[in-house]
Design a protein around this motif. Structure first.
Motif, PDB file in Angstrom:
ATOM      1  N   LEU A 292       6.931 -34.588  12.203  1.00 37.61           N
ATOM      2  CA  LEU A 292       6.852 -33.321  12.373  1.00 37.61           C
ATOM      3  C   LEU A 292       5.113 -32.929  12.802  1.00 37.61           C
ATOM      4  O   LEU A 292       4.792 -32.268  13.565  1.00 37.61           O
TER       5      LEU A 292
ATOM      6  N   THR B  71       4.729 -30.738   8.357  1.00 39.64           N
ATOM      7  CA  THR B  71       4.823 -29.188   7.816  1.00 39.64           C
ATOM      8  C   THR B  71       6.165 -28.998   8.673  1.00 39.64           C
ATOM      9  O   THR B  71       6.236 -29.198   9.899  1.00 39.64           O
TER      10      THR B  71
ATOM     11  N   THR C  40       8.049 -25.635   9.866  1.00 38.23           N
ATOM     12  CA  THR C  40       7.549 -24.316  10.055  1.00 38.23           C
ATOM     13  C   THR C  40       9.094 -23.590  10.314  1.00 38.23           C
ATOM     14  O   THR C  40      10.059 -24.199  10.118  1.00 38.23           O
ATOM     15  N   LYS C  41       8.756 -22.244   9.978  1.00 35.32           N
ATOM     16  CA  LYS C  41      10.123 -21.290  10.081  1.00 35.32           C
ATOM     17  C   LYS C  41      10.842 -21.460  11.271  1.00 35.32           C
ATOM     18  O   LYS C  41      12.102 -21.386  11.204  1.00 35.32           O
ATOM     19  N   LYS C  42      10.062 -21.906  12.296  1.00 33.28           N
ATOM     20  CA  LYS C  42      10.718 -21.885  13.747  1.00 33.28           C
ATOM     21  C   LYS C  42      11.654 -23.236  13.587  1.00 33.28           C
ATOM     22  O   LYS C  42      12.511 -23.135  14.211  1.00 33.28           O
ATOM     23  N   HIS C  43      11.013 -24.186  13.140  1.00 30.31           N
ATOM     24  CA  HIS C  43      11.754 -25.603  13.033  1.00 30.31           C
ATOM     25  C   HIS C  43      12.873 -25.557  11.852  1.00 30.31           C
ATOM     26  O   HIS C  43      13.690 -26.563  12.204  1.00 30.31           O
ATOM     27  N   ALA C  44      12.973 -24.635  10.986  1.00 28.77           N
ATOM     28  CA  ALA C  44      13.566 -24.890   9.975  1.00 28.77           C
ATOM     29  C   ALA C  44      15.208 -25.232  10.448  1.00 28.77           C
ATOM     30  O   ALA C  44      15.970 -25.914   9.716  1.00 28.77           O
TER      31      ALA C  44
ATOM     32  N   TYR D  72       2.336 -17.308   6.859  1.00 30.27           N
ATOM     33  CA  TYR D  72       3.703 -16.688   7.104  1.00 30.27           C
ATOM     34  C   TYR D  72       4.661 -17.851   7.933  1.00 30.27           C
ATOM     35  O   TYR D  72       5.856 -17.478   7.982  1.00 30.27           O
ATOM     36  N   ALA D  73       4.080 -18.692   8.667  1.00 29.23           N
ATOM     37  CA  ALA D  73       4.788 -19.460   9.390  1.00 29.23           C
ATOM     38  C   ALA D  73       5.231 -20.863   8.722  1.00 29.23           C
ATOM     39  O   ALA D  73       6.289 -21.544   9.679  1.00 29.23           O
ATOM     40  N   THR D  74       5.089 -21.115   7.533  1.00 26.54           N
ATOM     41  CA  THR D  74       5.371 -22.249   6.966  1.00 26.54           C
ATOM     42  C   THR D  74       6.557 -22.337   5.976  1.00 26.54           C
ATOM     43  O   THR D  74       6.440 -21.225   5.092  1.00 26.54           O
ATOM     44  N   VAL D  75       7.270 -23.025   6.130  1.00 26.91           N
ATOM     45  CA  VAL D  75       8.530 -23.178   5.078  1.00 26.91           C
ATOM     46  C   VAL D  75       7.881 -23.808   3.720  1.00 26.91           C
ATOM     47  O   VAL D  75       7.072 -24.860   3.970  1.00 26.91           O
ATOM     48  N   GLN D  76       8.041 -22.880   2.674  1.00 26.49           N
ATOM     49  CA  GLN D  76       7.261 -23.454   1.380  1.00 26.49           C
ATOM     50  C   GLN D  76       7.887 -24.569   0.699  1.00 26.49           C
ATOM     51  O   GLN D  76       8.758 -24.186  -0.249  1.00 26.49           O
TER      52      GLN D  76
ATOM     53  N   PRO E 108       9.280 -17.652  16.699  1.00 27.35           N
ATOM     54  CA  PRO E 108      10.678 -17.692  17.310  1.00 27.35           C
ATOM     55  C   PRO E 108      11.048 -16.426  18.106  1.00 27.35           C
ATOM     56  O   PRO E 108      10.341 -15.223  17.701  1.00 27.35           O
TER      57      PRO E 108
ATOM     58  N   LEU F  48      -1.521 -12.707   5.426  1.00 30.67           N
ATOM     59  CA  LEU F  48      -1.450 -14.136   5.595  1.00 30.67           C
ATOM     60  C   LEU F  48      -0.040 -14.786   5.375  1.00 30.67           C
ATOM     61  O   LEU F  48       0.310 -15.397   5.832  1.00 30.67           O
ATOM     62  N   GLU F  49       0.486 -14.294   4.030  1.00 28.33           N
ATOM     63  CA  GLU F  49       1.558 -14.990   3.547  1.00 28.33           C
ATOM     64  C   GLU F  49       2.946 -14.196   4.205  1.00 28.33           C
ATOM     65  O   GLU F  49       3.974 -14.795   3.740  1.00 28.33           O
ATOM     66  N   GLY F  50       2.900 -13.313   5.206  1.00 29.03           N
ATOM     67  CA  GLY F  50       3.994 -12.997   5.651  1.00 29.03           C
ATOM     68  C   GLY F  50       4.609 -11.737   4.987  1.00 29.03           C
ATOM     69  O   GLY F  50       4.156 -11.338   3.755  1.00 29.03           O
TER      70      GLY F  50
ATOM     71  N   GLN G 297       6.612 -32.108  18.242  1.00 32.35           N
ATOM     72  CA  GLN G 297       7.866 -30.918  18.522  1.00 32.35           C
ATOM     73  C   GLN G 297       7.603 -30.085  19.491  1.00 32.35           C
ATOM     74  O   GLN G 297       7.512 -29.011  19.683  1.00 32.35           O
TER      75      GLN G 297
ATOM     76  N   TYR H  72       6.861 -24.884  17.509  1.00 26.15           N
ATOM     77  CA  TYR H  72       7.748 -25.624  16.128  1.00 26.15           C
ATOM     78  C   TYR H  72       6.607 -26.157  15.250  1.00 26.15           C
ATOM     79  O   TYR H  72       7.078 -26.655  14.146  1.00 26.15           O
TER      80      TYR H  72
ATOM     81  N   HIS I  11       3.576 -24.136  14.667  1.00 28.45           N
ATOM     82  CA  HIS I  11       2.766 -23.080  14.406  1.00 28.45           C
ATOM     83  C   HIS I  11       2.567 -22.746  12.975  1.00 28.45           C
ATOM     84  O   HIS I  11       3.528 -22.327  12.310  1.00 28.45           O
TER      85      HIS I  11
END
Lengths: 169, 268, 413
Positions: free
Chosen positions: A40, A79, A81-85, A117-121, B164, B178-180, C38, C59, C61
């Motif tokens: 990734l 990483t 990301t939420k888009k890739h989740a 905001y964009a990363t799955v934790q 998305p 920052l953390e959404g 990606q 993907y 970001h």
């Protein structure tokens, strides 16, 4: 019809080897862990380096496959990301059982340094994970050690039993 | 009572600033000092209104009216040899005066000069797309829309690019944490498993300094791990590290008839 | 175990694959071994020919620009590593240079030489990696193994310097943190002496290889106008007939003191780009030889300073922090609160291995940048696929993506 001159029970034993099903199945499974090419981000480069000339993953029987349908272990290298989740879930569902997941690197473990905001934790929010490798990025040696630990884990399992659900979902 | 936090800018701020601290300025010089820039500025000024122009860190910065941007860039590309749009994006000044500042970073390869063209728009206004002049603006403007919610008129495909399509909120606004926000926190769970799974999966752990006492206890006992949940007494037996060579596949290579057992009952 | 339930609708629910006009929609990615990360491509096909391409990015970001607004300047340095993670130091350098320009710092000469050594080693690493992966995508496994072998040598040298293989964080604002370790120059020389033979090995395997030529020649032709319009930089632009190298045209560091050529081609196809990467490796080696000499001269002249002296912005050397009260206080303030650059803005381009890497910083005098925009070359090199792919065939997609040398940490940031 030729007669057998050799008495196998006395000279050198039978040309067969006996073992338990568990052992032989696990032996096969653990020594041919085909990994999904799931690079990734940065860790994917180290994953490639593990497969390349110096670290040579092939001697573990770990061969990278491009299709989840041919893979046994998913190395989440980078990483999520939420888009890739949603895609990690789709790919995981496409893998045949038994299947294992290695979460490689801090980002895949916990989101790492990308507390945004964009990363799955942590990819364990989406799929069950068997092994977490620390590091940013983990060295190829770490990945090799991780694969050896996973082999150990597989050998400890009962092969016949269906895998227990690793999470409620 | 909770301390009041301003909602219009939730980014990190200095926790202490000296009362008498006056921030120094990056020096600005007059455009006349550089002959090339002066000529360019004169050419632009002949056709369009230029509000302000100066040179900062070897690059000329000009402020123009928002409606002139297409014309200015066309002039710069066709007559002044600024053939490349390196970069464009916006700066959020909503907290200050409800406006966005848009900048276009231009490069001339023959003159070896760079000019930054800037203008302000109010919140809710759209910019004119320069995608017809520079194809690179296609993606830049989409990115600007994605991050700030600024739309570009006459853009062929004004959709999100990095986030998305079903994302809510514009991440680079100063009012976006920052953390959404709440939506971002549950985005992947809602999408994949549905809202009812929130309780099972639980909230995101975003505290980077969080130390679990259980984890820290176990770190001290490498090689003596116990299953999760068991009480740690301190005298756990060592977990042997076995490898295939030591505890490998169990094979019977020489059959000893005497000690073998015949299994009659398959269900044993 | 039963299939784990989820709520995802079938992925292609809204896409009609077979349409009346005989067009087929092919989805490529986001998990694809030859997408270099990606990248997701939606390709509209007329039989095997692409009529419309729609790259979908984001993907990876991770919100780096947002992170920058919430971090003090020195804190952000390790984050830049994860942009173009194949050549981390060049990102570190781009950011450090931007902040230095903002606050008007002059870096000591020895630090400059070390930076140039690191930058060029990173360029070599990046180009070797590019060669390895592109060759692998096209099917030349041997080149992959060869190029990774050489890359590991460089990785070891870099690791000796900064302790990390991939994410170096080897450059600080105001200089470099460390001097070169013992044996650095010797190891580098050994490597450089072998490099010409290595490059020749790759070329022997590829240059007149029929498969390689068929996949490369006359494929993915980018005209000069298209390259300029799409904001292409670096090897992508140089392969399209514009000899523009920021190291040469707007020299930073000591690039005006070293002798090197800028290879360029007017063909604009995949093969031209491949040739340019190979030639650039040779040029990098040339620069590295000169840097080694410059470093040795620095040593002879007794220039030992590695960090600029600017107590308002840069911590004093460790020896001073440990012995002098004022330096300790300064260090404490700079670490806890961060430096406060002057009010103003700056855009600084550098020539990263992929192209023009620019950092736009808008500072309002706070310890946090008010706005930081990362101008990453790969972003536009991905965008150009929209216009470049139509007219090509499916197998060409892989070789075109390969030669654009895109890295998704940089595209999506």
């Amino acid at each position: 019809m030729a007669q057998h001159k050799v008495n196998y029970t006395q000279d050198g034993g039978l040309p067969v080897a006996l073992t338990s099903i568990d052992k032989i199945v696990n032996w096969g499974r653990s020594n041919s862990l085909w990994a999904l090419t799931y690079g990734l981000a940065c860790c994917g480069i180290e994953m490639m380096a593990s497969g390349a000339s110096r670290f040579d993953f092939d001697r573990f029987g770990t061969i990278f496959r491009a299709s989840p349908r041919q893979a046994d272990v998913m190395i989440v290298a980078g990483t999520l990301t939420k888009k890739h989740a949603e895609f990690i879930k789709r790919l995981y569902d496409q893998m045949t059982e038994p299947r294992w997941v290695i979460s490689m690197g801090s980002c895949a473990n916990t989101g790492g340094m990308f507390n945004t905001y964009a990363t799955v934790q942590g990819c364990d929010r989406i799929i069950p994970v068997d092994l977490y490798l620390p590091g940013c990025a983990p060295r190829p040696e770490t990945l090799q050690y991780g694969v050896m630990l996973l082999q150990k884990k597989i050998r400890a399992n009962k092969a016949g039993n269906a895998q227990k659900a690793k999470r409620l979902m | 009572m909770r301390a009041y936090k301003p909602k219009d800018n939730v980014q990190a701020k200095a926790y202490y600033t000296d009362r008498f601290y006056v921030a120094p300025q990056v020096p600005k010089t007059a455009v006349e000092e550089d002959a090339v820039f002066a000529a360019d500025l004169a050419a632009i000024k002949a056709k369009f209104a230029v509000k302000e122009a100066y040179i900062q860190v070897e690059q000329m910065v000009i402020y123009i009216n928002a409606c002139d941007i297409y014309g200015v860039l066309e002039l710069m590309r066709d007559e002044l040899a600024y053939t490349q749009l390196s970069e464009m994006s916006a700066i959020d000044w909503l907290a200050k005066d409800n406006s966005f500042e848009i900048f276009y970073q231009m490069l001339s390869m023959t003159k070896r000069k760079r000019i930054r063209v800037k203008y302000f728009i109010q919140k809710g206004e759209a910019v004119d797309s320069v995608e017809k002049l520079f194809r690179s603006a296609d993606w830049s403007e989409r990115e600007m829309f994605d991050m700030f919610g600024i739309e570009a008129n006459n853009h062929p495909f004004m959709k999100r690019i990095l986030m998305p399509y079903d994302w809510e909120g514009y991440p680079l606004l100063k009012s976006y944490p920052l953390e959404g926000d709440e939506f971002a926190a549950w985005y992947e769970v809602d999408k994949i498993y549905g809202k009812e799974a929130r309780d099972i999966i639980g909230p995101e752990l975003r505290d980077t300094a969080r130390v679990d006492s259980y984890d820290s206890e176990r770190f001290a006992r490498l090689g003596h791990e116990v299953p999760k949940g068991t009480k740690i007494t301190g005298d756990e037996p060592a977990v042997s590290q076995s490898y295939q060579e030591e505890d490998g596949v169990f094979l019977i290579k020489k059959l000893d008839k005497e000690s073998s057992v015949i299994i009659d009952d398959p269900q044993r | 175990m039963a299939q784990v339930k989820n709520r995802l609708t079938p992925f292609f629910e809204n896409i009609t694959f077979e349409r009346d006009d005989n067009e087929l929609v092919l989805n490529f990615g986001p998990q694809h071994p030859s997408a270099h990360g990606q990248l997701r491509l939606m390709l509209h096909l007329q039989q095997e020919q692409i009529v419309k391409a729609h790259p979908d990015i984001g993907y990876l970001h991770r919100g780096m620009e947002k992170m920058a607004e919430n971090m003090i300047y020195n804190e952000f340095m390790p984050t830049t590593d994860r942009m173009d993670y194949i050549a981390s130091s060049s990102n570190n350098y781009g950011f450090a240079l931007a902040v230095e320009k903002l606050i008007g710092l002059e870096v000591p000469r020895r630090a400059k030489v070390i930076r140039m050594l690191l930058l060029e080693i990173n360029r070599l690493m990046s180009h070797l990696f590019w060669l390895a992966t592109t060759a692998l995508d096209i099917g030349a496994m041997t080149v992959f193994l060869f190029a990774f072998r050489e890359r590991e040598y460089l990785m070891d040298i870099i690791e000796g310097y900064c302790g990390a293989r991939l994410t170096h964080a080897a450059i600080r604002i105001g200089g470099v943190p460390l001097d070169l370790q013992d044996g650095f120059l010797h190891q580098l020389r050994v490597f450089l002496n072998k490099l010409p033979q290595n490059i020749k090995d790759y070329e022997d395997l590829l240059d007149s290889n029929r498969i390689w030529l068929m996949r490369m020649e006359e494929v993915g032709v980018i005209s000069t106008e298209m390259a300029l319009s799409w904001g292409c930089t670096g090897p992508m632009l140089r392969a399209s007939g514009v000899a523009w190298d920021i190291r040469k045209e707007e020299p930073y560091e000591l690039y005006d003191e070293v002798e090197f050529n800028v290879p360029y081609s007017d063909k604009g196809d995949n093969y031209a780009r491949y040739r340019i990467y190979m030639e650039e490796m040779r040029e990098s080696a040339k620069i590295l030889y000169q840097c080694i000499e410059m470093y040795e001269k620095c040593e002879k002249d007794g220039q030992t300073e590695l960090m600029a002296h600017a107590p308002k912005y840069i911590s004093a050397p460790k020896i001073d922090i440990m012995t002098q009260n004022y330096s300790l206080m300064q260090h404490f303030v700079l670490v806890t609160q961060g430096m406060r650059p002057p009010v103003g803005e700056v855009y600084v381009p550098t020539e990263s291995p992929k192209g023009e890497l620019g950092f736009y910083i808008n500072s309002q005098g706070d310890p946090y940048p008010y706005r930081l925009k990362l101008r990453a070359p790969s972003f536009w090199h991905t965008g150009i696929l929209t216009d470049l792919l139509p007219g090509h065939y499916i197998p060409d997609v892989v070789s075109i993506i390969g030669t654009t040398n895109i890295v998704f940490g940089e595209v999506d940031r």
